[in-house]
Design a protein around this motif. Structure first.
Motif, PDB file in Angstrom:
ATOM      1  N   THR A  15       7.366   8.561  -3.987  1.00  0.00           N
ATOM      2  CA  THR A  15       6.468   7.666  -3.249  1.00  0.00           C
ATOM      3  C   THR A  15       5.449   6.997  -4.165  1.00  0.00           C
ATOM      4  O   THR A  15       4.352   6.669  -3.734  1.00  0.00           O
TER       5      THR A  15
ATOM      6  N   LYS B 228       0.809  -1.217   0.000  1.00  0.00           N
ATOM      7  CA  LYS B 228       0.000   0.000   0.000  1.00  0.00           C
ATOM      8  C   LYS B 228       0.845   1.271   0.000  1.00  0.00           C
ATOM      9  O   LYS B 228       0.356   2.336  -0.358  1.00  0.00           O
ATOM     10  N   GLU B 229       2.096   1.160   0.417  1.00  0.00           N
ATOM     11  CA  GLU B 229       2.960   2.337   0.482  1.00  0.00           C
ATOM     12  C   GLU B 229       4.325   2.005  -0.114  1.00  0.00           C
ATOM     13  O   GLU B 229       4.855   0.907   0.098  1.00  0.00           O
ATOM     14  N   TRP B 230       4.879   2.981  -0.843  1.00  0.00           N
ATOM     15  CA  TRP B 230       6.178   2.782  -1.480  1.00  0.00           C
ATOM     16  C   TRP B 230       7.049   4.010  -1.254  1.00  0.00           C
ATOM     17  O   TRP B 230       6.559   5.143  -1.245  1.00  0.00           O
ATOM     18  N   LEU B 231       8.337   3.780  -1.087  1.00  0.00           N
ATOM     19  CA  LEU B 231       9.306   4.869  -1.000  1.00  0.00           C
ATOM     20  C   LEU B 231      10.555   4.453  -1.780  1.00  0.00           C
ATOM     21  O   LEU B 231      11.282   3.550  -1.374  1.00  0.00           O
TER      22      LEU B 231
ATOM     23  N   GLN C 231       4.296   3.847  -6.877  1.00  0.00           N
ATOM     24  CA  GLN C 231       4.538   2.418  -7.045  1.00  0.00           C
ATOM     25  C   GLN C 231       5.460   2.152  -8.228  1.00  0.00           C
ATOM     26  O   GLN C 231       6.380   1.336  -8.139  1.00  0.00           O
TER      27      GLN C 231
ATOM     28  N   ASP D  57       5.603  -0.521   2.447  1.00  0.00           N
ATOM     29  CA  ASP D  57       4.791  -0.511   3.672  1.00  0.00           C
ATOM     30  C   ASP D  57       5.608  -0.157   4.905  1.00  0.00           C
ATOM     31  O   ASP D  57       5.325  -0.625   6.016  1.00  0.00           O
ATOM     32  N   GLY D  58       6.651   0.631   4.725  1.00  0.00           N
ATOM     33  CA  GLY D  58       7.416   1.153   5.841  1.00  0.00           C
ATOM     34  C   GLY D  58       8.365   0.194   6.504  1.00  0.00           C
ATOM     35  O   GLY D  58       9.040   0.562   7.473  1.00  0.00           O
TER      36      GLY D  58
END
Length: 306
Positions: free
Chosen positions: A83, A70-73, A85, A104-105
């Motif tokens: 941030t 759900k989260e990308w960096l 995908q 996802d951190g």
């Protein structure tokens, strides 16, 4: 009485079945929950780069397909972060970079990327750049575009914007370094690239006009001979223009050889030296103005048999 007893037995049996179904449903949900937790606790990042070795004028294409993410960096090793995908990124300098993706951190993966200097290219053999490949800080450089086009836009890589327009481009660098010049035209499907190496100018080699006319003439002769010998034109030409001449390129120049004398402007004379062969500069005479700059250049020269 007997009927009532049977009815109670049926009700008891139904309640038992309901309890059993509830227990089974809870067990199924628990199993599903455990399986999902087990699967996601052992997730692996499913990401990749299209290429791990690119040139400065290429985009680094990246994408991630990690299940349930759900989260990308994305961190590109040069201080820049994104941030998204998937997407693309362009580096500003050549070198080796360590690109890191955090999903996802907590989940991470790293990619080694090599960015190479852009090689000067000829686009469809239609447009090409000619000129010096090196220069010094503070020196005005001249590049020429050869080929059929109507619009020419030059970016010299120092300001990040269009620095000149037209077939001929002039530019003066403020800082040393290796720069990738980009030329865009209305006839080229892609930009034309050209590399320039810019170094600091050694002021200790310059002759002070107040040091004496003999030193000035010797210095002038030295740089004119370098131009005649095919050395870097811009380096020696602009050295003389900026250091000595009152009227810059339009300063009068008279050259005398075995065929006679010819008077022209200083730029035209120096350009002529680049096309002539086997020219030897014998003597240089300089006419100084009251401002102690050169207002007239007189050159005695001859052509050798070589």
């Amino acid at each position: 009485m007997e009927g009532t007893t049977k009815q109670k037995a049926v009700q008891t049996d139904n309640r038992s079945r309901i309890y059993l179904y509830i227990v089974l449903a809870v067990l199924v949900l628990a199993v599903v929950f455990l399986v999902m937790k087990l699967l996601f606790s052992h997730r692996e990042i499913n990401a990749h780069l299209l290429k791990d070795e690119i040139y400065l004028n290429e985009n680094l294409v990246y994408t991630d397909n990690t299940a349930g993410a759900k989260e990308w960096l994305w961190e590109f090793g040069d201080g820049e972060r994104i941030t998204k995908q998937s997407g693309f990124y362009r580096f500003k300098q050549s070198g080796s970079y360590l690109v890191r993706l955090t999903v996802d951190g907590k989940m991470q993966r790293q990619f080694a990327v090599v960015v190479k200097d852009t090689v000067p290219v000829l686009v469809l053999d239609s447009i090409r750049i000619t000129g010096p490949t090196s220069g010094t800080v503070g020196e005005q450089l001249r590049l020429e575009a050869e080929g059929e086009a109507n619009i020419f836009e030059w970016s010299f890589g120092e300001t990040g914007r269009v620095d000149a327009k037209g077939r001929t481009a002039f530019y003066t660098f403020r800082s040393p370094g290796r720069y990738n010049v980009v030329l865009k035209t209305d006839r080229s499907p892609a930009p034309v690239y050209y590399t320039l190496n810019i170094t600091e100018f050694d002021d200790l080699e310059m002759i002070d006009p107040g040091a004496g006319s003999a030193a000035m003439m010797d210095d002038f002769k030295l740089h004119l001979q370098a131009i005649a010998n095919g050395k870097n034109f811009n380096t020696h030409y602009y050295y003389l223009v900026k250091k000595y001449l009152c009227n810059g390129e339009k300063t009068s120049a008279q050259a005398t050889d075995e065929t006679g004398s010819k008077k022209t402007d200083f730029y035209s004379y120096c350009i002529g030296l680049t096309f002539s062969k086997n020219i030897v500069i014998d003597e240089v005479g300089l006419t100084l103005s009251p401002k102690k700059c050169v207002g007239m250049v007189n050159v005695q020269q001859h052509r050798t048999e070589k």
